[in-house]
Design a protein around this motif. Structure first.
Motif, PDB file in Angstrom:
ATOM      1  N   SER A  81       0.839  -1.197   0.000  1.00 45.52           N
ATOM      2  CA  SER A  81       0.000   0.000   0.000  1.00 45.52           C
ATOM      3  C   SER A  81       0.877   1.252   0.000  1.00 45.52           C
ATOM      4  O   SER A  81       2.099   1.185   0.103  1.00 45.52           O
ATOM      5  CB  SER A  81      -0.915  -0.001   1.218  1.00 45.52           C
ATOM      6  OG  SER A  81      -0.144   0.003   2.412  1.00 45.52           O
ATOM      7  N   SER A  82       0.226   2.394  -0.096  1.00 50.40           N
ATOM      8  CA  SER A  82       0.922   3.687  -0.013  1.00 50.40           C
ATOM      9  C   SER A  82       0.067   4.634   0.818  1.00 50.40           C
ATOM     10  O   SER A  82      -1.151   4.452   0.945  1.00 50.40           O
ATOM     11  CB  SER A  82       1.167   4.260  -1.407  1.00 50.40           C
ATOM     12  OG  SER A  82      -0.049   4.377  -2.129  1.00 50.40           O
ATOM     13  N   LYS A 133      -1.928   7.938   1.734  1.00 56.45           N
ATOM     14  CA  LYS A 133      -2.672   8.987   1.045  1.00 56.45           C
ATOM     15  C   LYS A 133      -3.678   9.583   2.001  1.00 56.45           C
ATOM     16  O   LYS A 133      -4.530   8.872   2.541  1.00 56.45           O
ATOM     17  CB  LYS A 133      -3.380   8.429  -0.193  1.00 56.45           C
ATOM     18  CG  LYS A 133      -4.014   9.508  -1.068  1.00 56.45           C
ATOM     19  CD  LYS A 133      -4.601   8.905  -2.335  1.00 56.45           C
ATOM     20  CE  LYS A 133      -5.169   9.983  -3.241  1.00 56.45           C
ATOM     21  NZ  LYS A 133      -5.767   9.405  -4.475  1.00 56.45           N
ATOM     22  N   VAL A 177      -3.562   3.098   1.368  1.00 59.20           N
ATOM     23  CA  VAL A 177      -4.471   2.723   0.280  1.00 59.20           C
ATOM     24  C   VAL A 177      -3.727   1.879  -0.744  1.00 59.20           C
ATOM     25  O   VAL A 177      -2.497   1.961  -0.873  1.00 59.20           O
ATOM     26  CB  VAL A 177      -5.074   3.973  -0.397  1.00 59.20           C
ATOM     27  CG1 VAL A 177      -5.908   4.771   0.589  1.00 59.20           C
ATOM     28  CG2 VAL A 177      -3.971   4.849  -0.982  1.00 59.20           C
ATOM     29  N   LEU A 178      -4.479   1.057  -1.486  1.00 54.55           N
ATOM     30  CA  LEU A 178      -3.931   0.259  -2.578  1.00 54.55           C
ATOM     31  C   LEU A 178      -4.255   0.956  -3.888  1.00 54.55           C
ATOM     32  O   LEU A 178      -5.423   1.160  -4.223  1.00 54.55           O
ATOM     33  CB  LEU A 178      -4.516  -1.157  -2.560  1.00 54.55           C
ATOM     34  CG  LEU A 178      -4.132  -2.038  -1.371  1.00 54.55           C
ATOM     35  CD1 LEU A 178      -4.917  -3.346  -1.409  1.00 54.55           C
ATOM     36  CD2 LEU A 178      -2.634  -2.314  -1.368  1.00 54.55           C
ATOM     37  N   ASP A 179      -3.210   1.356  -4.607  1.00 51.02           N
ATOM     38  CA  ASP A 179      -3.398   2.044  -5.882  1.00 51.02           C
ATOM     39  C   ASP A 179      -2.207   1.717  -6.768  1.00 51.02           C
ATOM     40  O   ASP A 179      -1.140   2.312  -6.645  1.00 51.02           O
ATOM     41  CB  ASP A 179      -3.496   3.555  -5.646  1.00 51.02           C
ATOM     42  CG  ASP A 179      -3.754   4.328  -6.941  1.00 51.02           C
ATOM     43  OD1 ASP A 179      -3.768   3.697  -8.016  1.00 51.02           O
ATOM     44  OD2 ASP A 179      -3.900   5.569  -6.876  1.00 51.02           O
ATOM     45  N   ASP A 180      -2.381   0.719  -7.685  1.00 51.32           N
ATOM     46  CA  ASP A 180      -1.232   0.273  -8.471  1.00 51.32           C
ATOM     47  C   ASP A 180      -0.821   1.267  -9.549  1.00 51.32           C
ATOM     48  O   ASP A 180       0.213   1.090 -10.200  1.00 51.32           O
ATOM     49  CB  ASP A 180      -1.483  -1.108  -9.071  1.00 51.32           C
ATOM     50  CG  ASP A 180      -2.650  -1.146 -10.045  1.00 51.32           C
ATOM     51  OD1 ASP A 180      -3.208  -0.064 -10.350  1.00 51.32           O
ATOM     52  OD2 ASP A 180      -3.005  -2.243 -10.503  1.00 51.32           O
ATOM     53  N   SER A 181      -1.601   2.338  -9.735  1.00 58.77           N
ATOM     54  CA  SER A 181      -1.160   3.392 -10.642  1.00 58.77           C
ATOM     55  C   SER A 181      -0.153   4.313  -9.950  1.00 58.77           C
ATOM     56  O   SER A 181       0.570   5.059 -10.612  1.00 58.77           O
ATOM     57  CB  SER A 181      -2.359   4.211 -11.130  1.00 58.77           C
ATOM     58  OG  SER A 181      -2.947   4.935 -10.058  1.00 58.77           O
ATOM     59  N   TYR A 182      -0.131   4.249  -8.630  1.00 54.09           N
ATOM     60  CA  TYR A 182       0.784   5.075  -7.836  1.00 54.09           C
ATOM     61  C   TYR A 182       1.945   4.239  -7.305  1.00 54.09           C
ATOM     62  O   TYR A 182       3.084   4.683  -7.286  1.00 54.09           O
ATOM     63  CB  TYR A 182       0.003   5.702  -6.677  1.00 54.09           C
ATOM     64  CG  TYR A 182       0.793   6.682  -5.845  1.00 54.09           C
ATOM     65  CD1 TYR A 182       1.217   7.890  -6.371  1.00 54.09           C
ATOM     66  CD2 TYR A 182       1.106   6.384  -4.517  1.00 54.09           C
ATOM     67  CE1 TYR A 182       1.934   8.794  -5.611  1.00 54.09           C
ATOM     68  CE2 TYR A 182       1.822   7.285  -3.737  1.00 54.09           C
ATOM     69  CZ  TYR A 182       2.231   8.488  -4.286  1.00 54.09           C
ATOM     70  OH  TYR A 182       2.941   9.377  -3.529  1.00 54.09           O
ATOM     71  N   ARG A 183       1.629   3.030  -6.859  1.00 49.72           N
ATOM     72  CA  ARG A 183       2.657   2.109  -6.399  1.00 49.72           C
ATOM     73  C   ARG A 183       2.290   0.695  -6.805  1.00 49.72           C
ATOM     74  O   ARG A 183       1.210   0.198  -6.462  1.00 49.72           O
ATOM     75  CB  ARG A 183       2.815   2.178  -4.880  1.00 49.72           C
ATOM     76  CG  ARG A 183       3.969   1.313  -4.365  1.00 49.72           C
ATOM     77  CD  ARG A 183       4.043   1.274  -2.860  1.00 49.72           C
ATOM     78  NE  ARG A 183       5.313   0.723  -2.399  1.00 49.72           N
ATOM     79  CZ  ARG A 183       5.598   0.436  -1.132  1.00 49.72           C
ATOM     80  NH1 ARG A 183       4.680   0.676  -0.186  1.00 49.72           N
ATOM     81  NH2 ARG A 183       6.774  -0.049  -0.808  1.00 49.72           N
ATOM     82  N   LYS A 184       3.208   0.055  -7.500  1.00 47.29           N
ATOM     83  CA  LYS A 184       2.996  -1.329  -7.905  1.00 47.29           C
ATOM     84  C   LYS A 184       4.130  -2.165  -7.341  1.00 47.29           C
ATOM     85  O   LYS A 184       5.250  -2.179  -7.871  1.00 47.29           O
ATOM     86  CB  LYS A 184       2.933  -1.440  -9.429  1.00 47.29           C
ATOM     87  CG  LYS A 184       2.463  -2.806  -9.917  1.00 47.29           C
ATOM     88  CD  LYS A 184       2.201  -2.809 -11.406  1.00 47.29           C
ATOM     89  CE  LYS A 184       1.629  -4.146 -11.860  1.00 47.29           C
ATOM     90  NZ  LYS A 184       1.370  -4.166 -13.322  1.00 47.29           N
TER      91      LYS A 184
END
Length: 449
Positions: free
Chosen positions: A119-120, A122, A127-134
């Motif tokens: 996660s990252s 925010k 939060v899980l957002d693979d456009s921001y962190r994969k």
């Protein structure tokens, strides 16, 4: 190149150096590498303090499988490269190497399967957002490793490089530094992360501190081949890029302050496997003098036997000071001046019998404007120059030693001379009266321990 162009180029170079070395830019991050050998060099330096390259044994990672019943193991690098002069491997060595390589490649797949999505932060939330962190991750309670950044000198390098920047002036006008100059580093293992091809990455961000004492982050890149996936660190317009790709014979690392922006570029081949540590500042020097102390005062014999004061004061000064301080007694460092005799026998201007001159604080060398001549009482000259008072209520344990200059003044006799007066540093403890309630309470508390 014209003279003006040359001057401009020189100015730009010098300005860049000046900016990089300024207080705001210098040492916001540091990095290095540790070679991997068959065995760690930790044992070889125990009896040799000469400078030498510290090395690490191959890194072993053990983690819990998803079924919760079994454990997997990964050894990095997956296959040991033979060093210069070792010659070609024997059939058995090649067979063992091939088997180990096969097992480790299989373990890599197990690791990827057992990791969770990373996660990252925010808006104060994870939060899980693979456009921001994969990326993938294991929490610190899900795995263990034989790698220790303290053993290979990484934490020592961070302490030397980054900690001095934490010391702040005591006041806006003061040049004196706070106790932060005596801080040490605690490295808390936080995560294992995997950034995998073809698009593992982490967009530019600033870490969320995990506590008020956290000052930075340490990222250790384990020896597994991958392409791209460089770490970029930026601070106040300056940036540094660490490319940790196809080098599987070394461990690479970088540490940086918490307010540094950083990102991980896309990994285009292989897997970028890292260990992340949170870096905290903690007290290092003077541990016994701070409250709460890192030292258990009741571990000293002196603590238990303080009631027999004349026979117990045998420890080092730090122990003496710390123990009595922990008992909430008044403990002061003072300077004591004795043997002040001008030859006339009239050297107790206070009229107090058998007294010593004790400073009211810790003073530097006093250069006195007073001038003593034969008609003056020597002590009065010293008293005027050295803030102090006469004490005859002190029971001294041990002998005074290590005298230092306290007062310097002129003296007139047959000719002008310089008089030097010396004092010794002493620890003075105010002990309650033997029959007082305070003394009885402290004695009972000490015996209870």
């Amino acid at each position: 190149m014209s003279e003006s162009t040359s001057d401009l180029a020189q100015y730009n170079v010098l300005h860049g150096i000046d900016l990089a070395a300024s207080d705001s830019q210098a040492a916001v991050c540091c990095a290095g590498h540790v070679p991997i050998t068959a065995d760690s060099s930790f044992d070889t330096i125990k009896d040799d303090i000469r400078d030498r390259q510290l090395t690490s044994a191959p890194v072993v990672i053990r983690w819990d499988r998803k079924d919760g019943k079994t454990i997997s193991k990964l050894i990095l690098p997956v296959a040991r490269e033979r060093g210069p002069g070792e010659g070609p491997p024997s059939k058995k060595q090649k067979a063992d190497s091939d088997r180990l390589s096969t097992e480790n490649h299989a373990a890599i797949q197990d690791l990827l399967n057992d990791c969770a999505l990373a996660s990252s932060g925010k808006d104060g939330k994870d939060v899980l957002d693979d456009s921001y962190r994969k990326a993938l991750k294991l929490d610190s309670d899900q795995f263990s490793t034989n790698f220790n950044p303290y053993d290979v000198g990484i934490i020592g390098a961070i302490a030397q490089t980054l900690l001095p920047g934490l010391a702040q002036p005591i006041t806006a006008k003061s040049k004196a530094r706070t106790f932060a100059e005596c801080l040490g580093v605690v490295a808390e293992l936080y995560k294992l992360n995997v950034y995998s091809a073809p698009s593992g990455n982490f967009k530019p961000h600033v870490d969320t501190p995990r506590g008020v004492a956290q000052f930075g982050t340490l990222v250790v890149c384990l020896p597994y081949r991958h392409d791209r996936g460089a770490l970029r660190i930026a601070h106040c317009g300056q940036k540094t890029i660490y490319a940790w790709g196809n080098q599987d014979g070394i461990i690479q690392w970088a540490a940086f302050y918490s307010d540094c922006e950083h990102e991980v570029y896309k990994v285009t081949a292989g897997h970028r496997i890292t260990l992340t540590y949170n870096l905290y500042a903690h007290e290092q020097l003077g541990g016994g003098f701070r409250s709460p102390s890192t030292i258990d005062m009741d571990s000293f014999t002196l603590y238990l036997s303080w009631a027999t004061l004349p026979y117990a004061l045998k420890g080092v000064d730090a122990v003496v000071f710390s123990v009595f301080k922990s008992l909430n007694l008044s403990v002061r460092m003072r300077a004591v001046m004795e043997d002040l005799d001008d030859g006339s026998g009239d050297y107790r201007s206070s009229g107090i019998k058998d007294a010593e001159l004790v400073s009211t604080g810790l003073h530097g060398i006093q250069i006195s404007d007073f001038v003593w001549d034969e008609d003056d009482i020597l002590i009065e000259t010293v008293e005027k120059s050295w803030p102090s008072k006469w004490r005859n209520d002190i029971h001294w344990i041990g002998k005074h030693r290590n005298q230092e200059i306290a007062v310097v003044h002129l003296a007139y006799g047959n000719e002008t001379t310089t008089e030097w007066h010396y004092s010794t540093a002493s620890i003075i403890v105010k002990v309650p009266n033997k029959d007082s309630k305070r003394r009885r309470a402290l004695t009972v508390a000490g015996l209870a321990r």
